[in-house]
Design a protein around this motif. Structure first.
Motif, mmCIF file in Angstrom:
data_model
loop_
_atom_site.group_PDB
_atom_site.id
_atom_site.type_symbol
_atom_site.label_atom_id
_atom_site.label_comp_id
_atom_site.label_asym_id
_atom_site.label_seq_id
_atom_site.Cartn_x
_atom_site.Cartn_y
_atom_site.Cartn_z
ATOM 1 N N ASN A 130 38.471 -19.726 -13.021
ATOM 2 C CA ASN A 130 37.401 -20.450 -13.711
ATOM 3 C C ASN A 130 37.974 -21.086 -14.978
ATOM 4 O O ASN A 130 37.878 -20.536 -16.080
ATOM 5 N N ASP B 125 30.314 -18.738 -11.245
ATOM 6 C CA ASP B 125 29.545 -18.359 -12.438
ATOM 7 C C ASP B 125 29.079 -16.915 -12.317
ATOM 8 O O ASP B 125 29.049 -16.185 -13.317
ATOM 9 N N ASP C 197 36.998 -23.947 -16.156
ATOM 10 C CA ASP C 197 35.986 -24.725 -16.863
ATOM 11 C C ASP C 197 35.360 -23.890 -17.979
ATOM 12 O O ASP C 197 35.352 -24.291 -19.135
ATOM 13 N N ARG C 198 34.863 -22.723 -17.614
ATOM 14 C CA ARG C 198 34.138 -21.899 -18.604
ATOM 15 C C ARG C 198 35.017 -20.859 -19.279
ATOM 16 O O ARG C 198 34.710 -20.428 -20.392
ATOM 17 N N GLU D 200 34.673 -18.869 -23.250
ATOM 18 C CA GLU D 200 34.053 -17.533 -23.286
ATOM 19 C C GLU D 200 34.928 -16.505 -23.997
ATOM 20 O O GLU D 200 34.545 -15.339 -24.128
#
Ligand SMILES: NC(=O)c1ccc[n+]([C@@H]2O[C@H](COP(=O)([O-])OP(=O)(O)OC[C@H]3O[C@@H](n4cnc5c(N)ncnc54)[C@H](OP(=O)(O)O)[C@@H]3O)[C@@H](O)[C@H]2O)c1
Length: 310
Positions: A236, A215, A238-239, A243
């Protein structure tokens, strides 16, 4: 006979075993390569653990996407000749003493490039080219590389420098001298990262590559880079998609970049052969110690490539 490392089940490093199989024969458009070194990548550990799928029918499962070696036999229509020194990428099952691959999975190995370096060059190198291309890194850019001392990170730092960019890269303090040698300005990751980067680049950061997946790496990139299309993550999943940044590699919603990565191979070989792209081999192991090699990569701070040498 051929020696082959297989995962006998999905699980920890202990599921890896060395088995013997009859030597394979190349079919039309295929080549038999005698492997001199095979690169290990974090993705191999995910195949082994079952994180990339745990179909029991796929067991025993071979591992390894890249190798360097010598052509020993060719099938009909091959453009290669026995004795050619080659790099194989992207292939399946490279942890072996011999390997049959499609003709077009090979590029010539520069004579000046060592076997271990050649065996560990392509997966990280092609990923770095994809990340730099997707974010349009060019001359006069300032680029932030998260994880600059990792396998992909070392490639991304050096290739960004080749493109003429200014590179700021994160790493543990013990890797800061290495980053300077590769042409980057090092910063420690951890609390206060964005402020440390701002202090180095008060005029801003044009692009950021998250090669770590934390993160912190993502949030710092979002805070410092105005144009989200110039932020990429390879770790990443997941995010990243939510984004609006570039998410690269395998996985849902990601850009696999197969064409960019395949096209990058001759240039990577050329730069490495000229000594302009260094592959830092951190550790090498014989095939029978593949489990120890996986443990070394799992550490996450190995500081370069881990390779298997048959
Ligand atoms: N999507 C794709 O196509 C693709 C392709 C290749 C790799 N990957 C993924 O990308 C990641 C990196 O691969 P790699 O081969 O470069 O791995 P690696 O050689 O093991 O490098 C890991 C890097 O992460 C850094 N790191 C560890 N913990 C950190 C933290 N908390 N904050 C910031 N940095 C941290 C390490 O820095 P220090 O050692 O300096 O502490 C090191 O530079 C892996 O997750 C891998 O699965 C994805």
């Amino acid at each position: 006979m051929t020696q082959v490392v297989v995962a006998t089940q999905y699980g920890g490093p202990e599921v890896l075993a060395l088995v013997e199989e009859p030597s394979p024969t190349p079919g039309p458009g295929e080549v038999l390569v005698e492997v001199r070194a095979a690169g290990i990548n974090p993705a191999d550990l995910k195949v082994r653990s079952g994180a990339f799928g745990d179909d029991p029918a796929a067991l025993p499962r071979r591992l390894g996407y890249e190798a360097a070696g010598v052509v020993r036999a060719v099938g009909d229509g091959s453009r290669w000749t026995p004795g050619d020194e080659v790099i194989a990428f992207r292939v399946q099952g490279a942890y072996a003493s011999e390997l049959v691959v499609p003709d077009d999975a090979l590029v010539a190995k520069p004579a000046s490039l060592g076997w271990e370096e050649a065996g560990g060059l392509m997966l990280t190198g092609a990923t770095a080219v994809h990340a730099l291309t997707a974010t349009g890194v060019r001359d006069a850019d300032t680029v932030l590389v998260h994880g600059g001392a990792g396998g992909v990170g070392q490639m991304a730092v050096q290739l960004a420098v080749v493109r003429g960019a200014r590179v700021i890269a994160t790493a543990s303090p013990r890797n800061h001298d290495l980053l300077r040698e590769l042409g980057a300005e090092p910063v420690a990751y951890g609390e206060g990262l964005a402020e440390r980067v701002r202090a180095l680049a008060p005029d801003g950061v044009d692009a950021a590559l998250d090669l770590v997946g934390t993160d912190e790496a993502l949030d710092t990139s979002l805070a410092l880079v105005a144009d989200r299309s110039r932020i990429a993550t390879i770790a990443n999943f997941d995010r990243g998609p939510a984004e609006g940044i570039r998410v690269l590699g395998g996985g849902p919603g990601a850009d696999a970049g197969d064409d960019v990565r395949a096209a990058a191979r001759p240039e990577l070989a050329r730069l490495a052969g000229e000594g302009r792209l260094r592959v830092r081999v951190a550790q090498s192991f014989p095939l029978e110690r593949a489990a120890d090699a996986h443990r070394a990569v799992a550490d996450g701070h190995v500081g370069g490539k881990v390779v298997l040498v048959p």
